[in-house]
Design a protein around this motif. Structure first.
Motif, short mmCIF file in Angstrom:
data_model
loop_
_atom_site.label_atom_id
_atom_site.label_comp_id
_atom_site.label_asym_id
_atom_site.label_seq_id
_atom_site.Cartn_x
_atom_site.Cartn_y
_atom_site.Cartn_z
N HIS A 87 -8.49 15.04 -17.65
CA HIS A 87 -8.42 13.89 -16.73
C HIS A 87 -7.48 14.17 -15.56
CE1 HIS A 87 -5.00 12.95 -19.45
NE2 HIS A 87 -4.49 12.33 -18.41
N HIS A 88 -6.48 15.03 -15.76
CA HIS A 88 -5.64 15.44 -14.63
C HIS A 88 -6.44 16.27 -13.63
CE1 HIS A 88 -2.29 15.20 -17.84
NE2 HIS A 88 -2.18 14.14 -17.08
N LEU A 89 -7.22 17.20 -14.16
CA LEU A 89 -8.04 18.07 -13.30
C LEU A 89 -9.06 17.25 -12.52
CD1 LEU A 89 -8.60 20.95 -15.88
CD2 LEU A 89 -7.21 21.10 -13.80
N GLN A 90 -9.71 16.31 -13.20
CA GLN A 90 -10.72 15.49 -12.53
C GLN A 90 -10.09 14.64 -11.44
OE1 GLN A 90 -12.48 13.35 -15.78
NE2 GLN A 90 -13.37 15.19 -16.70
N TRP A 91 -8.91 14.10 -11.72
CA TRP A 91 -8.23 13.27 -10.73
C TRP A 91 -7.86 14.10 -9.49
CZ3 TRP A 91 -3.05 13.32 -8.93
CH2 TRP A 91 -2.67 12.19 -8.20
N MET A 92 -7.30 15.28 -9.69
CA MET A 92 -6.92 16.12 -8.56
C MET A 92 -8.14 16.54 -7.75
SD MET A 92 -3.78 18.59 -9.83
CE MET A 92 -4.64 19.25 -11.27
N ALA A 93 -9.23 16.87 -8.41
CA ALA A 93 -10.43 17.36 -7.71
C ALA A 93 -11.08 16.29 -6.85
CB ALA A 93 -11.43 17.91 -8.72
N ARG A 94 -10.79 15.02 -7.11
CA ARG A 94 -11.41 13.93 -6.34
C ARG A 94 -10.53 13.42 -5.21
NH1 ARG A 94 -13.11 11.97 -11.62
NH2 ARG A 94 -11.34 10.52 -11.60
N LEU A 95 -9.34 13.97 -5.05
CA LEU A 95 -8.43 13.48 -4.01
C LEU A 95 -8.98 13.74 -2.61
CD1 LEU A 95 -4.99 14.65 -5.47
CD2 LEU A 95 -5.94 12.33 -5.49
N ASP A 96 -8.75 12.81 -1.71
CA ASP A 96 -9.09 13.02 -0.31
C ASP A 96 -8.09 13.97 0.33
OD1 ASP A 96 -11.32 11.37 -0.30
OD2 ASP A 96 -10.19 9.58 0.28
N SER B 276 -1.43 3.64 -9.75
CA SER B 276 -2.68 3.35 -9.04
C SER B 276 -3.39 2.16 -9.68
CB SER B 276 -3.58 4.57 -9.02
OG SER B 276 -3.00 5.64 -8.30
N ALA B 277 -3.43 2.16 -11.02
CA ALA B 277 -4.08 1.06 -11.74
C ALA B 277 -3.27 -0.23 -11.62
CB ALA B 277 -4.27 1.44 -13.20
N GLU B 278 -1.96 -0.14 -11.76
CA GLU B 278 -1.12 -1.34 -11.70
C GLU B 278 -1.12 -1.97 -10.31
OE1 GLU B 278 2.72 -0.21 -13.10
OE2 GLU B 278 2.03 0.23 -15.14
N ALA B 279 -1.07 -1.13 -9.29
CA ALA B 279 -1.08 -1.65 -7.92
C ALA B 279 -2.41 -2.33 -7.60
CB ALA B 279 -0.81 -0.52 -6.92
N ALA B 280 -3.51 -1.74 -8.03
CA ALA B 280 -4.82 -2.33 -7.77
C ALA B 280 -4.93 -3.69 -8.45
CB ALA B 280 -5.92 -1.39 -8.27
N ARG C 278 0.86 -1.19 0.00
CA ARG C 278 0.00 0.00 0.00
C ARG C 278 0.89 1.24 0.00
NH1 ARG C 278 -2.70 -0.98 5.45
NH2 ARG C 278 -0.63 -1.85 5.80
N LEU C 279 0.66 2.13 -0.94
CA LEU C 279 1.50 3.31 -1.12
C LEU C 279 0.64 4.57 -1.09
CD1 LEU C 279 4.31 4.51 -1.82
CD2 LEU C 279 3.74 4.15 -4.24
N TRP C 280 1.03 5.51 -0.23
CA TRP C 280 0.30 6.78 -0.10
C TRP C 280 1.23 7.95 -0.44
CZ3 TRP C 280 -4.62 8.29 0.51
CH2 TRP C 280 -5.55 7.33 0.93
N PHE C 281 0.78 8.79 -1.36
CA PHE C 281 1.43 10.06 -1.63
C PHE C 281 0.73 11.14 -0.80
CE2 PHE C 281 2.80 7.59 -5.19
CZ PHE C 281 4.02 8.15 -5.60
N LEU C 282 1.52 12.02 -0.20
CA LEU C 282 0.97 13.02 0.72
C LEU C 282 0.69 14.36 0.05
CD1 LEU C 282 3.16 12.27 3.88
CD2 LEU C 282 0.89 11.39 3.31
N GLY C 283 0.69 14.39 -1.29
CA GLY C 283 0.31 15.62 -1.99
C GLY C 283 1.48 16.45 -2.47
N GLY D 259 -2.66 -4.62 -4.40
CA GLY D 259 -2.27 -3.55 -3.48
C GLY D 259 -2.98 -2.27 -3.84
N TYR D 260 -2.39 -1.14 -3.48
CA TYR D 260 -2.95 0.12 -3.96
C TYR D 260 -1.91 1.23 -3.90
CZ TYR D 260 -4.00 1.52 0.98
OH TYR D 260 -3.94 1.84 2.31
N CYS D 261 -2.16 2.24 -4.69
CA CYS D 261 -1.36 3.47 -4.71
C CYS D 261 -2.37 4.61 -4.69
CB CYS D 261 -0.48 3.51 -5.96
SG CYS D 261 0.34 5.11 -6.25
N LYS D 262 -2.37 5.40 -3.62
CA LYS D 262 -3.36 6.47 -3.45
C LYS D 262 -2.65 7.78 -3.13
CE LYS D 262 -6.99 3.33 -1.85
NZ LYS D 262 -8.02 3.06 -0.81
N ALA D 263 -3.42 8.86 -3.20
CA ALA D 263 -2.81 10.18 -3.02
C ALA D 263 -3.75 11.10 -2.26
CB ALA D 263 -2.47 10.79 -4.38
#
Length: 361
Positions: free
Chosen positions: A214-223, A153-157, A128-133, A161-165
């Motif tokens: 798609h970059h904008l949409q990805w960033m806007a959905r981050l926790d 993120s896709a490859e880890a899933a 499990r991999l987390w990027f802190l922004g 596992g997972y890669c999240k940000a």
């Protein structure tokens, strides 16, 4: 049938193989029957047994061991041992500090930890991999960093596992610069614009030119906040998250709703609050950390945002001149051991940190 020589009509008669009719399916050649199996013969119809007669052993064909084909039968092989199953539960946990467009340094750090292979593909299985922004600005290839994180993120899933940000203040800044440009916003100290603030904080024209929907949409959905294995993950070392909800879910929902409403002043206020820093550094810092842990859960905070050299009171060159920056070996633990800082100061000749948790203390 012909009586046997030397036998009278009343003599006891013993049937032989010749006295039985051969079924039609048995092949005959010439006057002799070839390869007749004793079990294939049946008594002639004209010599039916008397009513109520029970055949005795002598009336039945006798099958000797030599009359049958002996086929050796190998014992059934033992069932193969089941393949070893992976250990139950989640894989190891890693966190990554601020990247700020330094794609080459990120790739090298991930490879050093065995998370990606020589071709840049995920090879860490259930890790499990987390990027802190803070993926963009200041460094040369912020969009390349985002593309890498999205692909991992896709490859880890796919590997279990997972890669999240998490959302960093520079993601908010880039979103605001793209959406609102030079639109004036109330900064609390006069007027300002996202475009000007983005440039002032290291915005790169090449990133803006390559920024896609798609970059904008990805960033806007981050926790903005997450809790994993007892670690409360944040981007910024500030208590301003408390202004957006009393639970992790509430904070993340509020941040997403603010971005969805697309109000420049609201987004600016969010950016301004998540740009605050040093809440955990000085006197009362441990209490500030506890206020977050008590509200959102976890036993320690892990954050980026504030470079470790600044937390230590050391100041490096923003230009990243060789030998001008402090030596950063790893994460900085402070605030009575309750806070872990992960921004190694890659923009100031420091180090891009990729760290497995828990730390060996």
């Amino acid at each position: 049938m012909t009586q046997g020589a030397g036998q009278g009509p009343e003599a006891e008669r013993t049937a032989t193989l010749r006295d039985f009719r051969v079924p039609a399916y048995v092949h005959e050649t010439g006057p002799y029957v070839r390869s007749i199996h004793p079990g294939d013969v049946v008594p002639p119809a004209d010599e039916a047994y008397p009513e109520g007669y029970t055949p005795t052993q002598r009336d039945l064909p006798v099958i000797n061991r030599g009359d049958t084909v002996q086929v050796p039968v190998e014992p059934a092989p033992a069932p193969a041992a089941p393949a070893p199953q992976p250990a139950p539960g989640p894989g190891p946990l890693y966190v990554v500090g601020d990247v700020h467009g330094y794609l080459d340094e990120l790739v090298a750090a991930l490879q050093e930890q065995g998370l990606i292979d020589a071709s840049g593909q995920w090879c860490a299985g259930t890790t499990r991999l987390w990027f802190l922004g803070d993926f963009t600005d200041r460094g040369p290839d912020g969009i390349g960093v985002i593309d890498l994180v999205m692909r991992l993120s896709a490859e880890a899933a796919a590997a279990g596992g997972y890669c999240k940000a998490l959302m960093g203040n520079h993601e908010l800044l880039l979103l605001g610069a793209k959406r609102f440009g030079d639109t004036p916003v109330n900064s609390g100290a006069g007027t300002a614009t996202f475009q000007a603030a983005w440039l002032l904080n290291g915005g790169q024209k090449t990133d803006m030119d390559r920024l896609q929907d798609h970059h904008l949409q990805w960033m806007a959905r981050l926790d903005a906040v997450e809790e994993v294995d007892g670690y409360l993950l944040l981007h910024s070392d500030t208590t301003a998250y408390l202004d957006y909800g009393d639970s992790i879910e509430a904070v993340n929902d509020t941040v997403r709703e603010t971005l969805t409403r697309n109000d420049a002043d609201e987004v600016w206020d969010l950016f301004r609050k998540l740009t605050k820093r040093f809440s955990f550094r000085d006197e009362g810092g441990a209490d500030a950390v506890r206020s977050l842990l008590d509200t959102y859960g976890g036993t320690r905070v892990v954050h980026g945002h504030s470079p470790i050299p600044y937390l230590l009171g050391e100041v490096g060159s923003e230009d990243g001149e060789e030998n001008s920056g402090p030596v950063v070996e790893g994460p900085h633990i402070y605030a009575d051991g309750l806070a872990i800082a992960m921004d190694g100061g890659v923009t100031m000749a420091g180090k891009l940190l990729v760290q497995q948790l828990p730390l060996d203390l």
